[in-house]
Design a protein around this motif. Structure first.
Motif, PDB file in Angstrom:
ATOM      1  N   VAL A   8       0.808  -1.299   0.008  1.00  0.00           N
ATOM      2  CA  VAL A   8       0.064  -0.023   0.193  1.00  0.00           C
ATOM      3  C   VAL A   8       0.831   1.350   0.086  1.00  0.00           C
ATOM      4  N   SER A   9       0.698   2.136  -0.942  1.00  0.00           N
ATOM      5  CA  SER A   9       1.308   3.377  -0.941  1.00  0.00           C
ATOM      6  C   SER A   9       0.466   4.417  -0.456  1.00  0.00           C
ATOM      7  N   VAL A  10       1.063   5.494   0.585  1.00  0.00           N
ATOM      8  CA  VAL A  10       0.513   6.309   1.031  1.00  0.00           C
ATOM      9  C   VAL A  10       1.046   7.549   0.245  1.00  0.00           C
ATOM     10  N   LEU A  11       0.186   8.608  -0.358  1.00  0.00           N
ATOM     11  CA  LEU A  11       0.688   9.774  -1.203  1.00  0.00           C
ATOM     12  C   LEU A  11      -0.062  10.923  -0.958  1.00  0.00           C
ATOM     13  N   GLY A  12       0.658  12.252  -1.110  1.00  0.00           N
ATOM     14  CA  GLY A  12      -0.126  13.210  -1.000  1.00  0.00           C
ATOM     15  C   GLY A  12       0.949  14.412  -1.075  1.00  0.00           C
ATOM     16  N   PRO A  13       0.904  15.785  -0.998  1.00  0.00           N
ATOM     17  CA  PRO A  13       1.836  16.787  -0.957  1.00  0.00           C
ATOM     18  C   PRO A  13       2.278  16.723   0.392  1.00  0.00           C
ATOM     19  N   ASN A  14       3.624  17.565   0.574  1.00  0.00           N
ATOM     20  CA  ASN A  14       4.283  17.572   1.642  1.00  0.00           C
ATOM     21  C   ASN A  14       3.100  18.392   2.819  1.00  0.00           C
ATOM     22  N   ASN A 193      -9.001   9.883  -0.725  1.00  0.00           N
ATOM     23  CA  ASN A 193      -9.578   8.730  -1.542  1.00  0.00           C
ATOM     24  C   ASN A 193      -8.742   7.457  -1.258  1.00  0.00           C
ATOM     25  N   CYS A 194      -9.053   6.064  -1.201  1.00  0.00           N
ATOM     26  CA  CYS A 194      -8.405   5.029  -1.016  1.00  0.00           C
ATOM     27  C   CYS A 194      -8.864   3.969  -1.893  1.00  0.00           C
ATOM     28  N   GLY A 195      -7.948   2.980  -2.516  1.00  0.00           N
ATOM     29  CA  GLY A 195      -8.355   1.945  -2.952  1.00  0.00           C
ATOM     30  C   GLY A 195      -7.391   1.384  -4.146  1.00  0.00           C
ATOM     31  N   ASP A 196      -7.866   0.862  -5.134  1.00  0.00           N
ATOM     32  CA  ASP A 196      -6.947   0.195  -6.119  1.00  0.00           C
ATOM     33  C   ASP A 196      -6.533   1.298  -7.231  1.00  0.00           C
ATOM     34  N   LYS A 197      -6.019   0.790  -8.280  1.00  0.00           N
ATOM     35  CA  LYS A 197      -5.306   1.677  -9.270  1.00  0.00           C
ATOM     36  C   LYS A 197      -6.598   2.401 -10.009  1.00  0.00           C
ATOM     37  N   ASN A 198      -7.681   1.903  -9.963  1.00  0.00           N
ATOM     38  CA  ASN A 198      -8.512   2.478 -10.608  1.00  0.00           C
ATOM     39  C   ASN A 198      -9.040   4.174 -10.086  1.00  0.00           C
ATOM     40  N   ILE A 199      -8.810   4.315  -8.848  1.00  0.00           N
ATOM     41  CA  ILE A 199      -9.321   5.357  -8.297  1.00  0.00           C
ATOM     42  C   ILE A 199      -8.305   6.628  -8.765  1.00  0.00           C
ATOM     43  N   VAL A 200      -7.014   6.344  -9.209  1.00  0.00           N
ATOM     44  CA  VAL A 200      -6.039   7.166  -9.610  1.00  0.00           C
ATOM     45  C   VAL A 200      -6.564   7.953 -11.316  1.00  0.00           C
ATOM     46  N   LYS A 206      -5.735  16.417  -9.807  1.00  0.00           N
ATOM     47  CA  LYS A 206      -5.670  17.684  -9.775  1.00  0.00           C
ATOM     48  C   LYS A 206      -5.988  18.132  -8.375  1.00  0.00           C
ATOM     49  N   GLU A 207      -7.008  17.437  -7.664  1.00  0.00           N
ATOM     50  CA  GLU A 207      -7.680  17.691  -6.220  1.00  0.00           C
ATOM     51  C   GLU A 207      -6.341  17.592  -5.077  1.00  0.00           C
ATOM     52  N   ILE A 208      -5.536  16.688  -5.567  1.00  0.00           N
ATOM     53  CA  ILE A 208      -4.337  16.377  -4.542  1.00  0.00           C
ATOM     54  C   ILE A 208      -3.240  17.302  -4.723  1.00  0.00           C
ATOM     55  N   TYR A 209      -2.862  17.447  -5.942  1.00  0.00           N
ATOM     56  CA  TYR A 209      -1.548  18.049  -6.279  1.00  0.00           C
ATOM     57  C   TYR A 209      -1.651  19.353  -6.931  1.00  0.00           C
ATOM     58  N   GLY A 210      -2.799  19.533  -7.455  1.00  0.00           N
ATOM     59  CA  GLY A 210      -3.052  20.884  -8.261  1.00  0.00           C
ATOM     60  C   GLY A 210      -2.412  20.835  -9.498  1.00  0.00           C
ATOM     61  N   ILE A 211      -2.022  19.479 -10.275  1.00  0.00           N
ATOM     62  CA  ILE A 211      -1.656  19.290 -11.340  1.00  0.00           C
ATOM     63  C   ILE A 211      -2.569  18.989 -12.598  1.00  0.00           C
ATOM     64  N   PRO A 222      -1.046   1.830 -15.585  1.00  0.00           N
ATOM     65  CA  PRO A 222      -1.501   3.606 -15.692  1.00  0.00           C
ATOM     66  C   PRO A 222      -0.148   4.119 -15.626  1.00  0.00           C
ATOM     67  N   ILE A 223      -0.064   5.367 -16.168  1.00  0.00           N
ATOM     68  CA  ILE A 223       0.920   6.496 -15.724  1.00  0.00           C
ATOM     69  C   ILE A 223       0.491   7.592 -15.952  1.00  0.00           C
ATOM     70  N   VAL A 224       0.916   8.437 -14.788  1.00  0.00           N
ATOM     71  CA  VAL A 224       0.296   9.890 -14.781  1.00  0.00           C
ATOM     72  C   VAL A 224       1.284  10.643 -15.552  1.00  0.00           C
ATOM     73  N   VAL A 225       0.659  11.540 -16.453  1.00  0.00           N
ATOM     74  CA  VAL A 225       1.438  12.348 -17.293  1.00  0.00           C
ATOM     75  C   VAL A 225       1.128  13.756 -16.959  1.00  0.00           C
ATOM     76  N   ALA A 226       1.999  14.625 -16.732  1.00  0.00           N
ATOM     77  CA  ALA A 226       1.562  16.142 -16.453  1.00  0.00           C
ATOM     78  C   ALA A 226       1.454  16.564 -17.849  1.00  0.00           C
ATOM     79  N   LYS A 227       0.357  17.429 -17.909  1.00  0.00           N
ATOM     80  CA  LYS A 227      -0.062  18.195 -19.178  1.00  0.00           C
ATOM     81  C   LYS A 227       1.089  19.537 -19.257  1.00  0.00           C
ATOM     82  N   LYS A 228       1.282  19.819 -20.600  1.00  0.00           N
ATOM     83  CA  LYS A 228       2.245  20.546 -20.930  1.00  0.00           C
ATOM     84  C   LYS A 228       2.321  22.225 -19.948  1.00  0.00           C
TER      85      LYS A 228
END
Length: 246
Positions: A8-14, A193-200, A206-211, A222-228
């Motif tokens: 399980v990975s716990v993610l979020g901004p500083n 939010n929590c769950g499997d890869k489908n929640i990403v 955008k909600e978590i990181y503003g990206i 799945p791979i998250v790619v930032a927009k230009k």
């Protein structure tokens, strides 16, 4: 709920509360409210030694001491040692040392190690502790990209082989997606939010990181790619683990 075999990975901004969460799990801090259970038992009902047989913890930082690599890893066996160190304890340490390819470092003192080597020692100590739950605060800290992949692959393999579970704080969301089964996203001290890869999703990122981002797939992963529009926003990209702090 974290189950046996889960990574399980716990993610979020500083400042999201990730480290506080895992310190509560490890009984380093007490939660302001709520309860944490392992196998239907409140963690605070375990005696100290019994809890150390159930949960091991790898902190983000450690102060190197005048102790050899072998002795430092052997400390992980402390909850299991009664009157004296046994051959079984020593054999388990040697097995983990070989697993982490650290044979040449066994008599090296911790204060002579690089940051990456020291991180490996910390994780090896947790592995030899032989617990049901391994808690890791940024396990890829101080490791180059190749060793990050090797370490996370090893952690995942150990968890699956021992039918244990691992909860780890991660910054690189794509590294987490590749090696984890479940995810906990936090912001402002709350689980969003929590769950499997489908929640990403782009909305969650955008909600978590503003990206602004999009989700691409490579061999089904799945791979998250930032927009230009966010390519040059180092502050935001650093939060998601794509730019290292100087």
């Amino acid at each position: 709920m974290v189950e046996k075999g889960d990574v399980v990975s716990v993610l979020g901004p500083n400042g999201a509360g990730k480290t506080t969460l895992i310190k509560n799990i490890c009984r380093i801090q007490n939660p302001d409210s709520g309860f944490i259970f392992i196998d239907d038992t409140n963690i605070h009902n375990y005696k100290k030694r019994e809890f150390a047989k159930r949960v091991s913890y790898v902190p983000q930082q450690i102060v190197p001491s005048f102790m050899t690599v072998f002795d430092s890893i052997l400390i992980g066996r402390r909850p299991h040692i009664n009157w004296a160190v046994t051959k079984e304890d020593e054999d388990m340490v040697w097995d983990v040392i070989r697993l982490f390819s650290m044979e040449k470092l066994t008599l090296t003192y911790l204060n002579q190690l690089s940051g990456g080597e020291l991180q490996k020692v910390q994780i090896a100590r947790a592995v030899v502790q032989n617990t049901d739950v391994i808690i890791l605060d940024e396990p890829t800290n101080n490791l180059d990209v190749a060793n990050q992949h090797a370490m996370l692959a090893m952690i995942r393999s150990i968890v699956k082989k021992n039918n244990a579970c691992a909860v780890m704080i991660m910054h690189d969301i794509n590294m987490a997606l590749y090696y984890s089964d479940k995810f906990v996203f936090m912001k402002d001290g709350q689980v969003v939010n929590c769950g499997d890869k489908n929640i990403v999703t782009p909305d969650l990122v955008k909600e978590i990181y503003g990206i602004e981002s999009k989700i691409m797939y490579n061999s089904g992963m799945p791979i998250v790619v930032a927009k230009k529009s966010d390519f040059n926003n180092e502050e935001k990209l650093n939060e998601i683990g794509w730019i290292k702090k100087k």
